[in-house]
Scaffold this motif. Structure first.
Motif, PDB file in Angstrom:
ATOM      1  N   ARG A 118      11.148  -3.964   8.694  1.00 45.08           N
ATOM      2  CA  ARG A 118      12.103  -4.397   8.898  1.00 45.08           C
ATOM      3  C   ARG A 118      12.897  -5.088   8.266  1.00 45.08           C
ATOM      4  N   SER A 119      12.222  -6.457   7.851  1.00 44.14           N
ATOM      5  CA  SER A 119      12.822  -7.372   7.206  1.00 44.14           C
ATOM      6  C   SER A 119      13.338  -7.233   5.868  1.00 44.14           C
ATOM      7  N   PHE A 120      13.322  -5.564   4.862  1.00 47.62           N
ATOM      8  CA  PHE A 120      13.536  -5.382   4.555  1.00 47.62           C
ATOM      9  C   PHE A 120      15.616  -5.630   3.554  1.00 47.62           C
ATOM     10  N   GLY A 121      15.574  -6.614   2.745  1.00 48.95           N
ATOM     11  CA  GLY A 121      17.046  -6.253   2.238  1.00 48.95           C
ATOM     12  C   GLY A 121      17.172  -8.003   3.370  1.00 48.95           C
ATOM     13  N   ARG A 122      15.938  -8.455   3.300  1.00 52.04           N
ATOM     14  CA  ARG A 122      16.786  -9.942   3.905  1.00 52.04           C
ATOM     15  C   ARG A 122      17.081 -10.306   2.605  1.00 52.04           C
ATOM     16  N   GLY A 123      18.045 -11.935   2.621  1.00 53.31           N
ATOM     17  CA  GLY A 123      17.831 -12.412   1.691  1.00 53.31           C
ATOM     18  C   GLY A 123      18.944 -14.008   2.122  1.00 53.31           C
ATOM     19  N   VAL A 124      19.556 -14.221   1.417  1.00 53.20           N
ATOM     20  CA  VAL A 124      20.454 -16.253   1.164  1.00 53.20           C
ATOM     21  C   VAL A 124      21.812 -15.310   0.659  1.00 53.20           C
ATOM     22  N   LEU A 125      22.700 -15.359   1.507  1.00 57.31           N
ATOM     23  CA  LEU A 125      23.920 -15.441   0.794  1.00 57.31           C
ATOM     24  C   LEU A 125      24.303 -17.058   0.611  1.00 57.31           C
ATOM     25  N   MET A 126      25.060 -16.895  -0.660  1.00 54.92           N
ATOM     26  CA  MET A 126      25.652 -17.926  -0.875  1.00 54.92           C
ATOM     27  C   MET A 126      27.122 -18.144  -1.002  1.00 54.92           C
ATOM     28  N   ARG A 127      28.390 -19.355  -0.950  1.00 53.30           N
ATOM     29  CA  ARG A 127      29.377 -18.926  -1.036  1.00 53.30           C
ATOM     30  C   ARG A 127      29.816 -20.344  -1.449  1.00 53.30           C
ATOM     31  N   GLY A 128      30.894 -21.102  -2.439  1.00 54.03           N
ATOM     32  CA  GLY A 128      31.102 -21.942  -2.764  1.00 54.03           C
ATOM     33  C   GLY A 128      32.955 -21.163  -3.338  1.00 54.03           C
ATOM     34  N   ARG A 129      33.391 -22.669  -3.820  1.00 56.14           N
ATOM     35  CA  ARG A 129      34.496 -23.038  -4.176  1.00 56.14           C
ATOM     36  C   ARG A 129      35.363 -24.987  -5.134  1.00 56.14           C
ATOM     37  N   TRP A 130      35.338 -24.661  -5.408  1.00 53.11           N
ATOM     38  CA  TRP A 130      35.694 -26.627  -6.126  1.00 53.11           C
ATOM     39  C   TRP A 130      36.136 -27.236  -4.888  1.00 53.11           C
ATOM     40  N   ALA A 131      35.021 -27.998  -4.756  1.00 48.89           N
ATOM     41  CA  ALA A 131      35.643 -28.256  -3.119  1.00 48.89           C
ATOM     42  C   ALA A 131      36.604 -29.661  -3.376  1.00 48.89           C
ATOM     43  N   ARG A 132      37.707 -30.296  -2.243  1.00 44.60           N
ATOM     44  CA  ARG A 132      38.908 -30.622  -2.360  1.00 44.60           C
ATOM     45  C   ARG A 132      38.474 -31.835  -2.176  1.00 44.60           C
TER      46      ARG A 132
END
Lengths: 453, 246
Positions: free
Chosen positions: A231-245
């Protein structure tokens, strides 16, 4: 899985003087120097930058004991702060570019998972990063390249001067000539910090959804725990970012931090299902809260492993390789899921499985990314690894995908040719025009391109 | 606060890296070197890395008559001088030097006599302008006489002694003397030689040197581990050195 009948064209060994980043290599040495024109005068067999390609891309073919080491040829030739255009010798590394130009508001247009990459290497691998879906590969930002070609001549090429040579050189694994100088447009950034969001995602579908719905973020990447099954297959961490203002960024410049060294190869018993499982559990749960939001240093964001020198030693003396493929969007999401399930079933003993949605294909004749999902997993070298790579390559071919040569150690020629059937003839034609006798070659080109050893 | 610095030997190796660190913090530089072509490339590199100003002048450490004019020209180009950095020297393996007395004479002359004469000119001018730093690259090789590099290391031993004495003599009058002792460093000078343990990178050396300039240290080993290595070696009895063929 059947035992492999693969006999790699070049046998790599542990503990040799010239090594790929995965730890295996061949005897030989780097002829290093500050003057690339002098070093390449007699058209040696191959140039090598910082040796971060995992397998045999930067190693000489059998019988050749020296490669040109470019890393000391690292002069800036010019920099224009109005346009961001940096012209420099091929040995200048991304790390130096960050050190010198980030305080002035500029950053490499594309950053892979390490900054220990020279400009020459960035061109030869046509590197990609977390911003591929918006910025493309490094090559998209390269304006021209000066090369020593096989005839001994020095040639400047670009999208308008010798365009075929230029496009073959982007992602051409150093096989079209020795890169001497590179002109690349740096990115003007809004602050020296990254604004980052990271979130735990409980299922595979949610992870792919997350990558897609985050495509308005400049940088995205996700990590899957391949050891989580059922059931937990594919669990993970999503990371997104951009240059800070500027108003989001801390007032001070990002600190350099300490850089520990892995001092020697870890004994092999340290790397097993249990330690990897523990690592992955920690990595998944280190985020105590579901979401983490805030500014992080570019170093921590782009190159977390650069902080630990010689981290490959954690894999022990036998070293490791990586399998990175891109599964085209046309193959459908199910194709990515079944591919990752196979990884989880057969290749579980790797630390991190990284997935990333790629944007449009670049114009380099052999550039790796194409629209779809890139899946990368470290594989410790064992006697079974070549057979596992075979299996993953067969699945990649079935799905119409291709692999990233820079990470590759064990792929067979017939698999490579099957993946690249459409693109190889044009690359071969350019190479044959500029280097009919294949004077410039590598251990990889003997293994995959069929060069005479 | 940016500094005004003369660098001799800034076109390659460790001198190039020291000049880069100074450029990256916005210093004003005068580069002295043998070939205009190399000086031009170094100037472009340092300007690209952020130097406030780079002036070049062709200069040969073998030509003592050129020392005063070069330092005068540098001082008038930059207005004043805060530091003079000397990284240039000749190198030869013991075998090559023993085979040719002419080459040996040249190496002894440039590395010892000419380098010290240049230091005398530079430190006089620095003191006339109110003091400053004289930063000179000697070597760990000067700390003990070894069977494998006696001629080269003798020049460095003499140079290290001179710099230590200079520090004692003029320290109170505003002259900061920094004797740099690099260990085995990967540069064009050492290309092709067998690498001993603790081999260092020029970039690492440059960071240590600039930090030592800032805190006005009289001596710095680079990489740092060489301080410990040479401490041990300096206490090795002769019979031990002989037995291990050091």
């Amino acid at each position: 899985m059947a035992a492999s009948d693969t006999v790699p064209a070049v046998t790599l060994h542990a503990g040799t003087a010239l090594r790929g980043w995965g730890g295996l290599g061949v005897p030989g040495r780097e002829a290093q120097g500050e003057d690339l024109r002098a070093l390449t005068e007699g058209v040696p067999t191959l140039s090598r930058g910082m040796g971060r390609s995992y397998g045999d891309a930067s190693l000489p073919p059998p019988g050749v004991t020296a490669v040109v080491g470019t890393r000391r040829a690292n002069r800036v030739i010019s920099f224009d702060p109005d346009t961001g255009l940096l012209v420099a010798e091929a040995g200048l590394s991304l790390r130096e570019i960050v050190d010198v130009f980030l305080p002035r508001g500029f950053f490499p247009p594309v950053s892979p998972g390490t900054w220990f990459v020279t400009l020459g290497g960035a061109v030869a691998s046509d590197i990609h990063g977390k911003n591929h879906h918006v910025a493309g590969t490094f090559g998209a930002h390269v304006q021209w390249v000066v090369m020593r070609v096989a005839s001994g001549d020095i040639v400047r090429c670009s999208r308008t001067e010798h365009p075929e040579l230029f496009l073959a050189t982007l992602g051409g694994m150093g096989l079209t000539g020795h890169v001497l100088e590179v002109a690349v447009t740096l990115q003007n950034v809004s602050s020296p910090w990254i604004w980052r969001e990271a979130m735990k995602v409980p299922t595979f579908d949610a992870l792919l959804d997350g990558l897609e719905t985050s495509s308005d973020w400049e940088q995205t990447v996700a990590w899957i725990d391949t050891l989580a099954t059922g059931r937990s297959f594919g669990r993970g961490v999503l990371m997104r970012g951009r240059w800070a203002r500027p108003w989001e960024a801390p007032a001070h410049f990002p600190p350099a931090g300490i850089e520990p060294v892995v001092p020697f190869n870890a004994p092999s018993f340290l790397l097993n299902d249990w330690t990897v499982k523990a690592f992955n559990e920690l990595y998944y749960h280190k985020q105590v809260f579901r979401n983490v939001v805030g500014p992080v240093t570019p170093r921590g964001w782009f190159t977390p492993l650069d902080a630990v020198h010689h981290w490959y030693r954690a894999y022990g003396r036998a070293g490791f390789t990586q399998h990175q493929s891109v599964i085209p969007r046309s193959a459908g999401r199910e194709a990515v899921r079944t591919y990752c399930e196979t990884l989880a079933a057969h290749g579980g003993t790797g630390f991190l499985c990284v997935i990333k949605d790629c944007g449009a294909e670049g114009d380099g004749l052999l550039s790796f990314p194409e629209p779809g999902m890139s899946v990368a997993l470290d594989l410790p070298n064992t006697p079974d690894t070549p057979a596992l790579v075979d299996l993953l390559n067969e699945m990649t071919i079935e799905r119409g995908g291709r692999i990233y040569l820079t990470k590759d150690t064990f792929t067979r020629r017939e698999h490579f040719e099957a993946m690249e059937a459409a693109r190889l003839p044009r690359f071969r034609a350019v190479r044959d025009t500029w280097d009919p006798t294949h004077r410039i070659k590598s251990a990889m080109s003997v293994r995959l391109f069929g060069d005479e050893p | 606060m940016s500094m005004r610095v003369v660098v001799l030997g800034a076109t390659r190796g460790m001198g190039r890296e020291v000049a880069r660190r100074l450029a990256e913090r916005g210093d004003h530089l005068v580069l002295l070197g043998r070939k205009q072509e190399d000086l031009d490339a170094a100037q472009a590199d340092l300007e690209g890395r952020g130097a406030a100003e780079v002036v070049t002048r062709v200069f040969d450490l073998a030509d003592a008559d050129a020392f005063e004019p070069a330092i005068d020209a540098a001082a008038s180009a930059l207005g004043t001088l805060d530091a003079v950095v000397v990284t240039a020297s000749l190198f030869g393996t013991q075998e090559d030097l023993e085979a040719d007395l002419g080459v040996t004479a040249q190496l002894l002359d440039v590395n010892f006599t000419k380098t010290i004469l240049f230091c005398e000119v530079a430190r006089t001018r620095l003191m006339e302008m109110g003091g400053g730093s004289l930063v000179v690259f000697s070597s760990v090789a000067g700390d003990r006489g070894r069977r494998s590099n006696g001629l080269y290391s003798a020049t460095k031993a003499g140079l290290s002694h001179y710099l230590e004495a200079l520090d004692h003599r003029f320290h109170d009058q505003g002259l900061h003397t920094l004797c740099v002792k690099p260990g085995f460093i990967r540069t064009g000078m050492t290309e092709g030689l067998d690498e001993p343990p603790f081999t260092g990178e020029p970039d690492e050396v440059s960071r240590l040197v600039v930090a030592a300039m800032d805190r006005k240290a009289p001596m710095v080993y680079a990489p740092r581990i060489w301080q410990l290595v040479m401490l041990v070696i300096s206490f090795l009895p002769r019979f031990v050195m002989r037995r291990v063929g050091f």
